[in-house]
Design an enzyme around this catalytic site. Structure first.
Site, PDB file in Angstrom:
ATOM      1  N   HIS A  23      -3.075   3.121   1.145  1.00 31.55           N
ATOM      2  CA  HIS A  23      -3.684   4.409   1.501  1.00 31.55           C
ATOM      3  C   HIS A  23      -3.020   5.539   0.708  1.00 31.55           C
ATOM      4  CE1 HIS A  23      -5.748   2.486   4.835  1.00 31.55           C
ATOM      5  NE2 HIS A  23      -6.298   3.644   5.181  1.00 31.55           N
ATOM      6  N   HIS A  54       2.660   1.975   8.619  1.00 33.22           N
ATOM      7  CA  HIS A  54       3.585   1.865   7.483  1.00 33.22           C
ATOM      8  C   HIS A  54       4.892   2.568   7.795  1.00 33.22           C
ATOM      9  CE1 HIS A  54       1.093  -0.032   4.426  1.00 33.22           C
ATOM     10  NE2 HIS A  54       0.086   0.719   4.825  1.00 33.22           N
TER      11      HIS A  54
END
Length: 387
Positions: free
Chosen positions: A156, A203
């Site tokens: 991302h 993350h």
């Protein structure tokens, strides 16, 4: 140095960021006192739980409740900001955003964006499955998404950084705008997407930092060659063959795992879109109709009038409908042909995940989407008077 790496990769750091932004695990004690033998269920914000139930109905209720996210939001503006920002790094967003740029702004910019998107996403996806580093653990982290794939690096963050700054670096030679405003917008976009990966618990800080730095490195290394690569892509007779064969080989050579992961399929989708668009841009150049704005460049963008806005929305809706139809037709054909060729049932999910079926079916489907996006859709716009 190792202590810094350990700190940045810790789940506690992610959990601390979530708590600072008002995201907490839902209370458990109340429900445990009411239903000590049932599966733990939690509400998002008020912590209430249904009364104990027995039998089949209770089992169904527990199964339904188990799907609920086990978190409590105490800062709703930040919740909506980061959840919305997370969608800006999804493949669905880019597969709609990039064609929008092609149809309503400039195919040149779309071409640059697609190329960089494919490169950084392939690098990121391969690194995930080579490094095999886990995502933050829960608890203490609250998970707002559920993905069965590895963590390092954050694709991302990679995609958001690559898209934002490729557009920033490419646009000045095509359209007039204030560069400082574009720089701020690019920094804010990439920062929001990166921070959203911490907020959603997907993350670690190290994943996000590494993803951003990898994209920055790719941009710096490739930027001096963008013009020459663009010329080769549009004019070389070898361009279509290389655009199709090289991505297909990369898909087949994707790292093998001891379990099924969606990363190979997602990567095949991205490379297929890129391959189809590349061949389509080359074909448009040969046909002499590239659908690019007329110079001299940089051009001044017209003011946003109701007519221009309406035409943009109609082009986007019509174009997206054509792409969805293309996807459904190609998926229907390729899956059936491959299942027939390998002698497997259409409803055999495990067989359809095999490399020899998944890779060619998705690559062919999304290559067709790329071709239709770059060649067919704008010609349809011409026929119905939208260009």
């Amino acid at each position: 140095m190792w202590s810094v790496v350990s700190y940045l990769s810790s789940s506690e750091l992610v959990a601390g960021f979530q708590r600072t932004c008002g995201l907490f695990p839902a209370p458990r004690a109340t429900h445990e006192r009411l239903c000590p033998d049932s599966t733990r269920t939690h509400s998002r914000a008020n912590g209430t739980s249904p009364p104990c139930q027995n039998g089949e109905h209770a089992a169904k209720r527990r199964k339904s409740d188990a799907r609920r996210s086990q978190y409590e939001v105490r800062n709703w503006p930040l919740y909506y900001l980061f959840v919305a920002s997370a969608t800006l790094g999804n493949e669905v967003f880019y597969i709609s955003f990039l064609p929008f740029i092609h149809w309503n702004l400039d195919p040149f910019l779309c071409r640059r964006l697609v190329n960089m998107w494919a490169v950084v996403m392939y690098i990121g996806q391969v690194m995930k499955d080579i490094l095999k580093l886990p995502r933050p653990s829960s608890p203490p982290v609250v998970k707002l998404e559920h993905r069965i794939e590895f963590g390092m690096p954050s694709t991302h963050a990679m995609a958001a950084t690559a898209i934002a700054f490729t557009l920033l670096l490419s646009a000045p030679e095509r359209v007039k705008f204030q560069f400082e405003v574009g720089l701020v917008a690019a920094m804010v976009l990439s920062a929001l997407v990166s921070l959203s990966r911490l907020y959603t618990g997907m993350h670690s800080a190290l994943d996000v930092i590494c993803g951003t730095l990898i994209s920055a490195l790719v941009l710096v290394a490739s930027y001096p060659h963008w013009d020459s690569l663009d010329f080769f892509q549009l004019n070389s007779p070898l361009s279509p063959a290389i655009s199709l064969v090289l991505p297909l080989i990369l898909c087949y050579k994707y790292p093998e795992l001891d379990h099924y992961s969606a990363t190979r399929g997602d990567t095949t989708i991205i490379l297929g879109c890129s391959a189809g668009c590349s061949v389509g841009y080359w074909l448009n150049q040969r046909l002499g109709v590239t659908f690019e704005p007329s110079g001299p460049f940089p051009v001044t963008l017209p003011p946003m009038t109701p007519l221009i806005f309406t035409l943009g929305v109609v082009r986007f809706c019509l174009g997206l409908s054509i792409l969805v139809l293309t996807r459904q037709i190609m998926k229907w054909i390729t899956v059936r042909l491959l299942c027939w060729h390998y002698g497997v049932a259409l409803n055999d999910v495990s067989a359809r995940r095999r490399k020899e079926i998944e890779v060619p079916s998705k690559f062919c489907t999304y290559t067709a989407i790329g071709l239709v996006n770059s060649v067919v859709v704008c010609r349809v716009f011409m026929l119905v008077g939208l260009l």
